[in-house]
Scaffold this motif. Structure first.
Motif, short mmCIF file in Angstrom:
data_model
loop_
_atom_site.label_atom_id
_atom_site.label_comp_id
_atom_site.label_asym_id
_atom_site.label_seq_id
_atom_site.Cartn_x
_atom_site.Cartn_y
_atom_site.Cartn_z
N VAL A 12 0.83 -1.20 0.00
CA VAL A 12 0.00 0.00 0.00
C VAL A 12 0.87 1.25 0.00
CG1 VAL A 12 -1.75 1.31 1.28
CG2 VAL A 12 -1.90 -1.19 1.15
N LYS A 13 0.55 2.18 -0.91
CA LYS A 13 1.23 3.47 -0.97
C LYS A 13 0.38 4.56 -0.32
CE LYS A 13 3.98 4.52 -4.29
NZ LYS A 13 5.25 4.39 -3.65
N SER A 14 -0.94 4.48 -0.52
CA SER A 14 -1.83 5.49 0.07
C SER A 14 -3.25 4.95 0.11
CB SER A 14 -1.79 6.79 -0.73
OG SER A 14 -2.33 6.61 -2.02
N GLU A 15 -4.07 5.60 0.95
CA GLU A 15 -5.49 5.29 0.99
C GLU A 15 -6.26 6.59 1.09
OE1 GLU A 15 -8.78 2.39 3.17
OE2 GLU A 15 -6.71 2.34 3.84
N GLN A 16 -7.31 6.67 0.29
CA GLN A 16 -8.13 7.86 0.25
C GLN A 16 -9.60 7.50 0.45
OE1 GLN A 16 -7.08 8.83 -3.80
NE2 GLN A 16 -5.90 10.60 -3.13
N ILE A 47 -11.89 14.41 -1.73
CA ILE A 47 -10.93 13.33 -1.51
C ILE A 47 -10.19 13.59 -0.20
CG2 ILE A 47 -8.94 12.10 -2.44
CD1 ILE A 47 -9.78 13.34 -5.23
N LEU A 48 -10.31 12.65 0.72
CA LEU A 48 -9.62 12.74 2.01
C LEU A 48 -8.45 11.77 2.00
CD1 LEU A 48 -9.33 13.55 5.03
CD2 LEU A 48 -11.00 11.74 5.54
N ASP A 49 -7.25 12.29 2.19
CA ASP A 49 -6.07 11.44 2.33
C ASP A 49 -6.10 10.89 3.76
OD1 ASP A 49 -3.34 10.73 3.21
OD2 ASP A 49 -2.78 11.38 1.20
N LEU A 50 -6.22 9.59 3.91
CA LEU A 50 -6.41 9.00 5.24
C LEU A 50 -5.15 9.00 6.10
CD1 LEU A 50 -8.86 6.08 4.38
CD2 LEU A 50 -9.37 8.31 5.38
N SER A 51 -3.99 9.26 5.53
CA SER A 51 -2.78 9.33 6.36
C SER A 51 -2.53 10.75 6.88
CB SER A 51 -1.55 8.83 5.60
OG SER A 51 -1.28 9.65 4.50
N SER A 52 -2.88 11.75 6.08
CA SER A 52 -2.63 13.13 6.50
C SER A 52 -3.88 13.87 6.95
CB SER A 52 -2.00 13.91 5.34
OG SER A 52 -2.95 14.07 4.29
N ARG A 87 -10.22 4.28 -1.73
CA ARG A 87 -9.30 3.91 -2.80
C ARG A 87 -7.94 3.60 -2.19
NH1 ARG A 87 -9.12 7.09 -8.17
NH2 ARG A 87 -10.71 5.50 -8.60
N ILE A 88 -7.51 2.38 -2.41
CA ILE A 88 -6.20 1.94 -1.96
C ILE A 88 -5.29 1.95 -3.18
CG2 ILE A 88 -4.85 0.03 -1.01
CD1 ILE A 88 -8.49 0.10 -0.25
N THR A 89 -4.25 2.76 -3.14
CA THR A 89 -3.26 2.79 -4.21
C THR A 89 -2.09 1.95 -3.73
OG1 THR A 89 -3.98 4.99 -4.88
CG2 THR A 89 -1.82 4.28 -5.66
N ALA A 90 -1.69 0.99 -4.57
CA ALA A 90 -0.67 0.03 -4.12
C ALA A 90 0.24 -0.37 -5.28
CB ALA A 90 -1.35 -1.21 -3.55
N VAL A 121 -1.45 -0.16 -8.93
CA VAL A 121 -2.86 -0.54 -9.02
C VAL A 121 -3.69 0.31 -8.07
CG1 VAL A 121 -2.36 -2.91 -9.72
CG2 VAL A 121 -2.66 -2.40 -7.30
N GLU A 122 -4.94 0.52 -8.42
CA GLU A 122 -5.88 1.23 -7.55
C GLU A 122 -7.04 0.29 -7.27
OE1 GLU A 122 -5.14 5.85 -8.83
OE2 GLU A 122 -6.72 4.74 -9.89
N ILE A 123 -7.34 0.11 -5.99
CA ILE A 123 -8.42 -0.77 -5.56
C ILE A 123 -9.51 0.11 -4.96
CG2 ILE A 123 -9.08 -2.65 -4.02
CD1 ILE A 123 -6.10 -3.57 -4.21
#
Length: 166
Positions: free
Chosen positions: A26-30, A50-55, A100-103, A110-112
């Motif tokens: 996983v690179k990011s999740e939104q 779009i909410l960036d779930l890490s920041s 959306r999980i970007t990985a 890939v985007e899930i």
């Protein structure tokens, strides 16, 4: 106008399993809320929060897409929260919501998309050319290709939400 070339698939196993087994990183999740403000058979206008779930940072976008199939023209730009809120209030539509999980899958990004209102999960891959898209061989866990199945498109799912609202 930029060209978006993508293929989409129904994910056949839980994405958490892919993470646990080290198949994807996983690179990011939104958290995404999207609303269509106009659409025709081959064109659409939408807005997203779009909410960036890490920041916990929000981004607001307005997107125009033109075309059907694997390759479509796309223009996307940021808008302010004020503009986004005005559009949402003016139309009163129910947004389509998803995580959306970007990985990374090896060297492949890939985007899930994990939807809230429907019972399916989509994995998509964007390509730099039609040749690249045409020659892509997906891993088995990608599942059935739905790139050309309109019933799985975000636009179709969103339209269904609006009809259920009434």
């Amino acid at each position: 106008m930029a060209l978006e070339i993508e293929r989409k698939y129904l994910l056949t196993i839980p994405y958490q399993q892919l993470i646990e087994q080290g198949i994807i990183t996983v690179k990011s999740e939104q958290r995404i809320e999207q609303t269509y403000i106009a659409m025709d058979k081959d064109q659409e206008l939408r807005v997203r929060r779009i909410l960036d779930l890490s920041s916990n940072d929000y981004e607001y976008t307005h997107t125009f897409k033109n075309g059907v199939g694997l390759a479509r023209e796309e223009v996307e730009y940021n808008i302010t929260k004020v503009i986004y809120d005005q559009v949402i209030e003016a139309f009163g539509f129910v947004p389509l919501t998803k995580n959306r999980i970007t990985a990374m899958f090896g060297e492949l990004l890939v985007e899930i998309d994990v939807y809230d209102q429907v019972d399916f999960v989509v994995v998509e891959v964007e390509f730099g050319s039609m040749e690249e898209a045409d020659s892509f061989v997906p891993p088995s866990w990608f599942g059935e290709e739905i790139s050309f199945n309109k019933k799985y498109s975000n636009k179709a799912v969103w339209k269904q939400l609006q009809s259920e609202k009434q």
